[in-house]
Structures are given as C-alpha cells and as structure tokens.
Design a protein around this motif. Structure first.
Motif, short mmCIF file in Angstrom:
data_model
loop_
_atom_site.label_atom_id
_atom_site.label_comp_id
_atom_site.label_asym_id
_atom_site.label_seq_id
_atom_site.Cartn_x
_atom_site.Cartn_y
_atom_site.Cartn_z
N LEU A 79 12.04 -8.73 -14.45
CA LEU A 79 11.32 -7.45 -14.54
C LEU A 79 10.76 -7.04 -13.18
N GLU A 80 10.34 -8.02 -12.38
CA GLU A 80 9.87 -7.72 -11.03
C GLU A 80 11.01 -7.19 -10.16
N VAL A 81 12.21 -7.73 -10.34
CA VAL A 81 13.37 -7.22 -9.59
C VAL A 81 13.62 -5.76 -9.94
N LEU A 82 13.55 -5.44 -11.22
CA LEU A 82 13.77 -4.06 -11.65
C LEU A 82 12.69 -3.13 -11.10
N THR A 83 11.44 -3.58 -11.13
CA THR A 83 10.34 -2.78 -10.58
C THR A 83 10.49 -2.61 -9.08
N THR A 84 10.87 -3.68 -8.40
CA THR A 84 11.08 -3.60 -6.95
C THR A 84 12.23 -2.67 -6.61
N PHE A 85 13.29 -2.71 -7.42
CA PHE A 85 14.42 -1.80 -7.21
C PHE A 85 13.97 -0.35 -7.31
N GLN A 86 13.18 -0.05 -8.34
CA GLN A 86 12.69 1.31 -8.51
C GLN A 86 11.81 1.74 -7.34
N ALA A 87 10.93 0.87 -6.91
CA ALA A 87 10.03 1.19 -5.79
C ALA A 87 10.82 1.37 -4.50
N LEU A 88 11.79 0.49 -4.26
CA LEU A 88 12.61 0.59 -3.06
C LEU A 88 13.46 1.86 -3.07
N LEU A 89 14.01 2.19 -4.23
CA LEU A 89 14.79 3.42 -4.36
C LEU A 89 13.93 4.65 -4.06
N ALA A 90 12.72 4.68 -4.59
CA ALA A 90 11.82 5.81 -4.33
C ALA A 90 11.45 5.87 -2.86
N SER A 91 11.19 4.72 -2.26
CA SER A 91 10.84 4.68 -0.84
C SER A 91 11.98 5.18 0.04
N LYS A 92 13.19 4.71 -0.24
CA LYS A 92 14.35 5.13 0.56
C LYS A 92 14.67 6.60 0.35
N ARG A 93 14.46 7.09 -0.87
CA ARG A 93 14.67 8.52 -1.11
C ARG A 93 13.68 9.36 -0.32
N ASP A 94 12.43 8.89 -0.23
CA ASP A 94 11.44 9.59 0.58
C ASP A 94 11.84 9.58 2.06
N GLU A 95 12.32 8.43 2.54
CA GLU A 95 12.75 8.34 3.94
C GLU A 95 13.91 9.30 4.21
N VAL A 96 14.88 9.33 3.31
CA VAL A 96 16.04 10.21 3.49
C VAL A 96 15.60 11.67 3.41
N SER A 97 14.69 11.97 2.51
CA SER A 97 14.19 13.33 2.37
C SER A 97 13.47 13.77 3.65
N THR A 98 12.66 12.89 4.20
CA THR A 98 11.96 13.20 5.45
C THR A 98 12.94 13.40 6.59
N ALA A 99 13.93 12.52 6.70
CA ALA A 99 14.94 12.64 7.76
C ALA A 99 15.74 13.93 7.59
N LYS A 100 16.07 14.27 6.36
CA LYS A 100 16.82 15.51 6.11
C LYS A 100 15.99 16.73 6.50
#
Length: 126
Positions: A79-100
């Motif tokens: 469950l921690e892996v799944l939560t970490t995946f969600q958090a990492l996905l949100a973080s990377k999406r924010d980074e990509v959005s900022t770069a875009k």
C-alpha cells in the motif's frame, strides 16, 4: 507472561496472490487520471505493481537464503508503494506542467521579440 510477549516475534505475514494485488492496485489507482489512453495505461500500471510486489517477495526469499537476513514484504509495504507511486506521479506532473508553462512563456517572449526586431528593422530602413 510479560517477558514472553516482549521478546516474541510472530511471523504472520502471508503472501497475497497476484490477482489480489492487482485488485488492490486497481481500486487504489482508480481516481488517477492516466490521460488519453487511460484504461490501457491503468491496466499496465496495475499489472506492473503486482509483478513488482511478487518479484520483491521472491528476492526477499533469495536474500534470506543467501544472507540469512529477513526482509519483510507486507501488505502495508504494498500500500505504501501505491501511495508513493501516486505522490511521485503528482510531483512529476507538476514538474512537467511548470516546465511546459516556462517553455510556452519563453516561446511567446521570443515571438514578441522577433516582431519587435522586425519592426525596428523596418524603422531603420525608412
């Protein structure tokens, strides 16, 4: 029996079948938007999560055999892996959005500068 309780470790962790892992991942990642091809990507991610957990369980058994050290792989860690995946996905999406956003702003500045330079060239020619 306080000393028995304080110094006792019970190994009650049982392996989850891969179907159960996929079911848990599917429900945990149900609200995540995977874009245009969402269902195909979601099923691939869910399958990947199950395979990762099973492979970590196998590697932990091999580690125990080779090193004689325990590495517990529990449902909580899954469950921690799944939560970490969600958090990492949100973080990377924010980074990509900022770069875009920065890229689009930079391109707009370049276009406006190009127009101003053309305007100044015409003024100098006159």
């Amino acid at each position: 029996f306080p000393s028995l309780v304080n110094n006792c470790t019970i190994d009650y962790f049982a392996e989850w079948p891969e179907e159960a892992l996929r079911s848990v991942a599917s429900s945990a990642l149900g609200a995540v938007d995977f874009g245009d091809n969402g269902e195909a990507v979601k099923s691939a991610v869910v399958s990947m999560c199950g395979r990762i957990h099973v492979s970590v369980e196998k590697a932990s058994k091999q580690y125990l055999e080779e090193q004689r050290r325990y590495n517990y792989v529990t449902p909580t860690s899954y469950l921690e892996v799944l939560t970490t995946f969600q958090a990492l996905l949100a973080s990377k999406r924010d980074e990509v959005s900022t770069a875009k956003r920065r890229l689009v702003t930079g391109l707009e500045k370049l276009q406006s500068t190009e127009l101003e330079v053309d305007k100044l060239k015409r003024e100098l020619e006159e």
